[in-house]
Structure formats: structure tokens, C-alpha cells
Write an enzyme that holds these catalytic residues in place. Structure first.
Site, PDB file in Angstrom:
ATOM      1  N   SER A 152       4.787   5.854   2.362  1.00 22.41           N
ATOM      2  CA  SER A 152       3.676   6.206   1.482  1.00 22.41           C
ATOM      3  C   SER A 152       3.964   5.715   0.067  1.00 22.41           C
ATOM      4  O   SER A 152       4.287   4.539  -0.112  1.00 22.41           O
ATOM      5  CB  SER A 152       3.446   7.715   1.533  1.00 22.41           C
ATOM      6  OG  SER A 152       2.188   8.053   1.028  1.00 22.41           O
ATOM      7  N   ARG A 222      -4.117  19.861  -3.374  1.00 22.56           N
ATOM      8  CA  ARG A 222      -3.212  19.743  -2.240  1.00 22.56           C
ATOM      9  C   ARG A 222      -3.973  19.810  -0.915  1.00 22.56           C
ATOM     10  O   ARG A 222      -3.663  19.090   0.035  1.00 22.56           O
ATOM     11  CB  ARG A 222      -2.166  20.855  -2.293  1.00 22.56           C
ATOM     12  CG  ARG A 222      -1.239  20.927  -1.106  1.00 22.56           C
ATOM     13  CD  ARG A 222      -0.386  19.698  -0.966  1.00 22.56           C
ATOM     14  NE  ARG A 222       0.693  19.886  -0.001  1.00 22.56           N
ATOM     15  CZ  ARG A 222       1.558  18.953   0.348  1.00 22.56           C
ATOM     16  NH1 ARG A 222       1.481  17.740  -0.187  1.00 22.56           N
ATOM     17  NH2 ARG A 222       2.508  19.198   1.204  1.00 22.56           N
ATOM     18  N   ASP A 321      -3.092   6.249  11.119  1.00 23.73           N
ATOM     19  CA  ASP A 321      -3.018   6.500   9.674  1.00 23.73           C
ATOM     20  C   ASP A 321      -4.276   5.916   9.019  1.00 23.73           C
ATOM     21  O   ASP A 321      -4.449   4.704   8.976  1.00 23.73           O
ATOM     22  CB  ASP A 321      -1.754   5.834   9.117  1.00 23.73           C
ATOM     23  CG  ASP A 321      -1.537   6.100   7.629  1.00 23.73           C
ATOM     24  OD1 ASP A 321      -2.450   6.618   6.953  1.00 23.73           O
ATOM     25  OD2 ASP A 321      -0.435   5.791   7.146  1.00 23.73           O
ATOM     26  N   HIS A 354      -1.215   9.775   8.859  1.00 30.50           N
ATOM     27  CA  HIS A 354      -0.275   9.301   7.831  1.00 30.50           C
ATOM     28  C   HIS A 354       1.051  10.072   7.881  1.00 30.50           C
ATOM     29  O   HIS A 354       2.120   9.499   7.684  1.00 30.50           O
ATOM     30  CB  HIS A 354      -0.938   9.462   6.459  1.00 30.50           C
ATOM     31  CG  HIS A 354      -0.113   8.959   5.322  1.00 30.50           C
ATOM     32  ND1 HIS A 354       0.275   7.640   5.211  1.00 30.50           N
ATOM     33  CD2 HIS A 354       0.415   9.594   4.232  1.00 30.50           C
ATOM     34  CE1 HIS A 354       0.995   7.485   4.099  1.00 30.50           C
ATOM     35  NE2 HIS A 354       1.099   8.647   3.497  1.00 30.50           N
ATOM     36  N   ASP A 355       0.960  11.362   8.124  1.00 26.59           N
ATOM     37  CA  ASP A 355       2.159  12.214   8.157  1.00 26.59           C
ATOM     38  C   ASP A 355       3.174  11.798   9.216  1.00 26.59           C
ATOM     39  O   ASP A 355       4.304  12.281   9.197  1.00 26.59           O
ATOM     40  CB  ASP A 355       1.754  13.670   8.428  1.00 26.59           C
ATOM     41  CG  ASP A 355       1.911  14.542   7.181  1.00 26.59           C
ATOM     42  OD1 ASP A 355       2.225  13.980   6.108  1.00 26.59           O
ATOM     43  OD2 ASP A 355       1.715  15.760   7.280  1.00 26.59           O
TER      44      ASP A 355
END
Lengths: 386, 386
Positions: A152, A222, A321, A354-355
Site C-alpha cells: 500500500s 477510519r 484489491d 486490499h487487506d
């Protein structure tokens, strides 16, 4: 809640009294870089691996976090016998410039005894972050990093390291990243920033002395970011439409409250985050991500960033992602090919979004271990199989 | 800014003194449905088309909006000579239950002379919205709608109309929609709600008398929603990384301000929205979308919702819509097939994302005109080609 807990603990750090010249033209009068190391630096100082962390990460890559008590954030990747093997490599991880875990950032006093920078902290770039890390690496007496690895925003730093200090990077592994921040990513960051600005406790960035932090706004920032870290599939599998300890919707209609488990999960993500992260750091670092545009730094052509490079690259993306989609990693690989660089490109099949780069992905571990092992042979760190 | 401007104008409406029984078990003591019509109802009352609007839409589908002064919101679809041809059809569009453009919602007094409902407004469902519309259709003396047409949350209403009052719907066109709200969509809605809750001007929903509205929170909610309405491609094409009236990033580094055009655009979307929309309505209507789960209303099987239906369906999706992706429309079409319904399914190639249903998409106009024209022949509204 009063101010960010991070200010209460001390972090291992190096202080550079000569400060740091920034891309914006300003000069930080003094620079502190907080960092952690794992493993032993060999006599030749040739086995150092720099891990670059993402937006909300920090230097505690390989140990229990001193604030949250949670395990190492890259436990799948960094440690004894793991792909970034701390029994072979000397692993370094530094809190980024602008961060809130010990490295110079908006929480710090502008001058000894003065008030914190707050929103007056200079705008920084990914390249500024890398320049701060370079000072640390010099300070540690390391002339060349065996590898620079990160996902990232960490991947942006990896690319910038290879572009700015090519002779110092033997191998580079940019993961789940891009050579520029897209309009959609800028847009999501902007939503988070506007949520922070809209919080009255933000107090124009000077909340440190008020005993209150903009936890509502930062929590919303967040939450929206967290959605972008997950794939639709991962959210559906994890939560679907499951209700939070109640019966079916028709029996449980209520306007508010965390009706759906996904809501409860996101609210939890938001509220735990504000205890460990500073809102001004969030603003500063998201801005640095938005500014990031490697092509723009090199006359509109990413490949020029890597002209003549001898660094070995392994570019990794994840199929689900959507924040940093595979096509953006492929563009990096294409530019590296154009520069005649030594590059491998791997898209890992995953439905975790993405994680995935932080999660238990056996293919990620295999690719990393294989690539770093091969590079270690070429670097003379390990006996060759041949 | 003081309270929503909508309360200052009068809307054409029908009042139902017997109120409305809701899915949650509560009964609204009185129901007002604000609506607009276009074209002429024929003598047989067989040419009525009901348009169902989306989350932030309203009844002004075919004329200049009385608050914003902007043109008709579905100008591409509704009007003389257009696919929903007001020279052939009698077009009806009603503000949804829970809305803020004249239909009963949280802005209204709980009882004559009492304070507004605010967050005490009962939780409502998509089916409740449809029941309110049904009262209007009965009131207009229409026994059967020639067609019910709508996109996004409007499409949810179309499905609910066909499921709840099948004998009243000759043709149904659900566009860019789904038979349930996904975890990701619930998550995005929840971010918007949390942004509203975090705004101190929200005042627990009773902001009407304070002279202030939670414009910061509602603006953030609109911004995040707006990103989901566009495709990554559309955002990139429209804005890319273009700066807002400044030079290249390296020369223009600044921490705040609308540096990138996409930020300025989103902020504009947020600030104009709060002038025409009520925060409590936003909460109420997003909740109704989250609750929506047609399968759950029919023993876990969407096809049961349409058992024995004689309605003709045309299900339409857009290839780049990631909020209501094609697979969710395909699931509707599959359920209709299982119910042996008369159904066409069309995925329109577009890179405009979810918003495509509101934009100039020639394929959408062609599909709609063709489907409605064919149905009009079957319904005896037009001479057959044969």
C-alpha cells in the site's frame, strides 16, 4: 478521551539535528526517526531489509504493539523462519515522517517548549518520507539495503526508494500499490479529511491542549477507509446481512443502533483507531499519498524513474484489491520492463481485497520467500543452489 | 444555514386521514403523499406509469426543480417523445415515505401543533414506501399501472410493487438495483449515518428549532455516497489528478484546501445537497434500503415473491456499476425465470458507474422505449405492428 496515547510512551529513535529539507521547500529544523530492528546486522552490513509501513501502520512490525497490545502487524511475513526471516536478515522498520509513533510529525512541538505543529506541519511527500528513512539507514552505517519491502503506501515508499536511491536498493518489493494515487482514492481520502474538519473537537488542528480529540471525525475517516480495504466478497462472507444479536429484520426494525454486524464491526474499527492515531497525522499522511505521482516526478514517464536501475523488483498485486487494482501494478511492471529492469510481476488470487497483503495469504508468503531467497543468493548472502 | 428549504415551499399532495400501518407495527396517524403528474390519464385509466425515485431523488422527475432550479432529474427518460413518453402515458411520481419534499417524514409534526418527529419517526421499509404509493394510486382511481419504473432504490420499489400488488402492475422495470442491500452498501450507508451523528448540530435529531442543521455531517454522507455512484473510470476521466487552478503538485504542495478537482467537486456535491435534503430523512431512507431483503420477506427465496406473476419485467444493469453490480440484477432475472415470469435482462455497457441510469445512455433509452412500446401493444395501448 484526551490526547493520543502515543505521546505517553517513549519510542526508540535517532535524532538528526540538521533537520530535513522537504519537497515543499520548507526545512524541518530537527528530525527524529523512531524505528525498531529485528535480527542481527552481519559484519558486511549487507543483510538489512527495510520494511515500509502503510498509512496507519508503524514501526512495530515484528513485536507486540506497545499501545494496543496486539500482535506484530506483519506477523505472516516478518519473523524467524518467515519470508522476511529475522534469523537471516536485519529487519528495520521506521515510523514514517508525519506519523504519530515517535517520528517527527504534527503532534510534535514546532520548537523546544513551543506548541505542537498541528496543521502548520509542512505538507510532506512520499519522497520526503524516504529521505527521512535514508538518514536513518546512513546513521546505521548501512551503505546498501538488501531489500526494501512494503504494501500500500509502503509500496509507494519502496518505489520511491528504488527511484531516488537506486544504488542503495538491491531488491525491491512493492505490494498492492500504485505509481500514483487515483482520483477515486483521493476522493475517499478527502471524505475522511472532511469528516475530521467537521468535528468541532478538531479545533482547527490545535486540539492537543484542549483535552479532547476529534474522535468522531477520525472514526468516520477510519470507517470509510476500512471499507475500501476489504472486498465486497470479504464483507459479504464475514457479515452478509447478519443482524447484531437480534432476530430477523421484520421483527427487529429500529432506526438506529448497530443493527447489522457490519456496522458494529466498522464502529469498532473507528473507535479503536482513534486511541492510537493522531488526526493531524492522518491529514498529513493521506495528503502525501494523494500527492504521490511517480510519473509526474520524472517528466510524465514512470520508466524514467528507473532508468539504468540494477535493482531486482518483485511487483505483487491481489486480484480482489479494488483500492490498488492489479492494472496499476501491471503499469509499474510495464514501466520497469521498458527500463530494462529485472522484474517479476505476480497477481495473487485472493478474495480478501486490499487487506490481503496483511493477512494469511500462503501465496504471498511463497512468492516473497522465493524472491528474497533468490536475491539472497545473487547478493552472496546465501550459498547458491548450483 | 437554517432548516431545510423544502419546508418553505408547498407541494402538490394527497392527504390520507386514515394513516398508514407500517411493517414495524406502528401506525402513522396521518399520511401525506406529495406527487407530480405529467401527461393525460386516458379514459380507461390504463396508461399510467409510476416512476419511483432513488435515495435523494423526489417527485420532480419531469420539470424544473422548485428548490434547486435544476432541470428534470430524469430528463433523458421522461418527457414528450422520450422513452417514458408523456404524450402517451400519464406519468406519476411521488416523494417517498420518509422523504423531505412533502410526503410524511421526520421533518413533519408528530401531531398538529406538536414538534417534528425527528429521530422518533418510525423505521420504515421499502414495502412501506410502496404501500404509501398504493394509496395515492387508489386515490387517483387507477386500478392497474401500465408500468412501474425506477433505478437504484427506485428499482427496489419496482420489485416490491410487483411482489406486493402483482395484479396492479402490467410491466415492471427495475434498473441498477438489487433484491437486497449488500454488506458493502450497508457499510457505506453506516459511514454516512455516523458522520451525521458526529455533527454537534445534529442535536439528537431535534435540530429543527435550533436554526442550525448538521450540514457538515450530511455533506460528508453525501460525499461518500457520491463516490459510490461513480465508476473509477468516470472519476479518472472527469478529474484524473488535475489540480484545482494551480500548477503541478511539486510547486503547489499545501496541506489543505481543495487541491485536486475531484475534491472540489465532491465538496460542492456535499454543500449543495444539504440545502435541499433533510438529515433525518437521510437516516430514515438509508435504513429502509439497508433493511431491504426481498428473499427474507418470502421465506428466503426471491422467486416466491413473484409466484404466478403476470407482470412483464425488464431488468437492466450497467457494466461498471459497483454499487449494484450486474450479478445482483442477474440474480433477480434468475429468480423471475424460476417463477416462470416474462422477463428480459439487459446489461448495458457503460463506464459511468451506478449514476449511468440518470445520465445520457442511448442504450438505456433504446431498451426502455423498446420494452415499453412492446408492452403498450400487449396492453392494447397502441395498435400492434402486426
Amino acid at each position: 478521551m484526551d490526547q493520543n496515547d502515543s505521546s505517553r510512551i517513549s519510542h526508540q529513535s535517532a535524532v538528526f539535528a540538521d533537520g530535513l529539507a522537504l519537497d515543499c521547500g520548507q526545512i524541518l529544523p530537527s528530525l527524529t526517526v523512531a524505528y525498531r530492528t529485528y535480527g542481527q546486522l552481519n559484519a558486511a552490513k549487507s543483510n538489512a531489509v527495510l520494511i515500509c509501513h502503510a498509512l496507519t501502520g508503524d514501526q512495530y512490525v515484528g513485536e507486540t504493539h506497545p499501545l494496543t497490545g496486539r500482535g506484530p502487524w506483519w506477523d505472516m511475513v516478518v519473523g524467524p523462519g518467515k519470508p522476511v526471516d529475522t534469523e537471516k536478515y536485519f529487519v528495520i522498520c521506521a515510523n514514517v515522517l508525519g506519523g504519530c509513533m515517535g517520528t517527527t510529525g504534527p503532534m510534535d512541538a514546532r520548537a523546544p517548549g513551543a506548541a505542537p505543529w498541528g496543521t502548520d506541519f509542512p505538507p510532506i511527500t512520499i519522497r520526503d518520507m524516504v529521505r527521512a528513512q535514508k538518514k536513518l539507514i546512513d546513521h546505521l552505517g548501512i551503505a546498501r539495503l538488501f531489500a526494501v519491502v512494503g504494501g500500500s503506501m509502503g509500496g509507494m515508499q519502496v518505489l520511491e526508494w528504488a527511484a531516488t536511491f537506486p544504488q542503495m536498493v538491491f531488491a525491491a518489493v512493492p505490494i498492492a500499490t500504485a505509481a500514483y494515487h487515483s482520483a477515486q482514492n483521493i476522493a475517499f481520502n478527502e471524505v475522511g479529511r472532511q469528516a475530521i474538519f467537521a468535528d468541532p473537537d478538531f479545533n482547527a488542528g490545535q486540539y492537543y491542549a484542549t483535552g479532547r480529540v476529534p474522535s468522531g471525525g477520525l472514526g468516520v475517516a477510519r470507517m470509510v477507509a476500512h471499507i475500501t480495504y476489504l472486498s465486497e466478497e470479504a464483507l459479504s462472507r464475514k457479515f452478509g446481512r447478519k443482524m447484531q444479536g437480534r432476530a430477523a429484520p421484520a421483527q427487529a426494525l429500529a432506526l438506529f443502533g448497530d443493527m447489522f454486524q457490519v456496522e458494529s464491526y466498522l464502529q469498532h474499527q473507528g473507535s479503536t483507531f482513534v486511541r492510537r492515531f493522531d488526526a493531524n497525522s492522518y491529514l498529513t499522511i493521506t495528503r502525501a499519498m494523494d500527492y504521490y505521482d511517480l510519473a509526474a516526478e520524472h517528466n510524465g514517464d514512470i520508466s524514467r524513474a528507473f532508468a539504468g536501475t540494477r535493482t531486482r523488483f518483485c511487483v505483487i498485486s491481489f486480484s480482489s484489491d479494488w483500492l490498488f487494482p492489479t492494472r496499476e501494478s501491471r503499469a509499474i511492471a510495464r514501466a520497469l520492463n521498458k527500463a530494462a529492469a529485472n522484474v517479476s510481476f505476480v497477481e495473487i488470487e485472493s478474495d480478501k481485497g486490499h487487506d490481503a497483503f496483511l493477512l494469511d495469504e500462503p501465496d504471498l508468503r511463497r512468492v516473497l520467500a522465493g524472491f528474497l531467497g533468490g536475491c539472497a543468493q545473487h547478493a552472496g548472502l546465501e550459498p547458491s543452489d548450483a
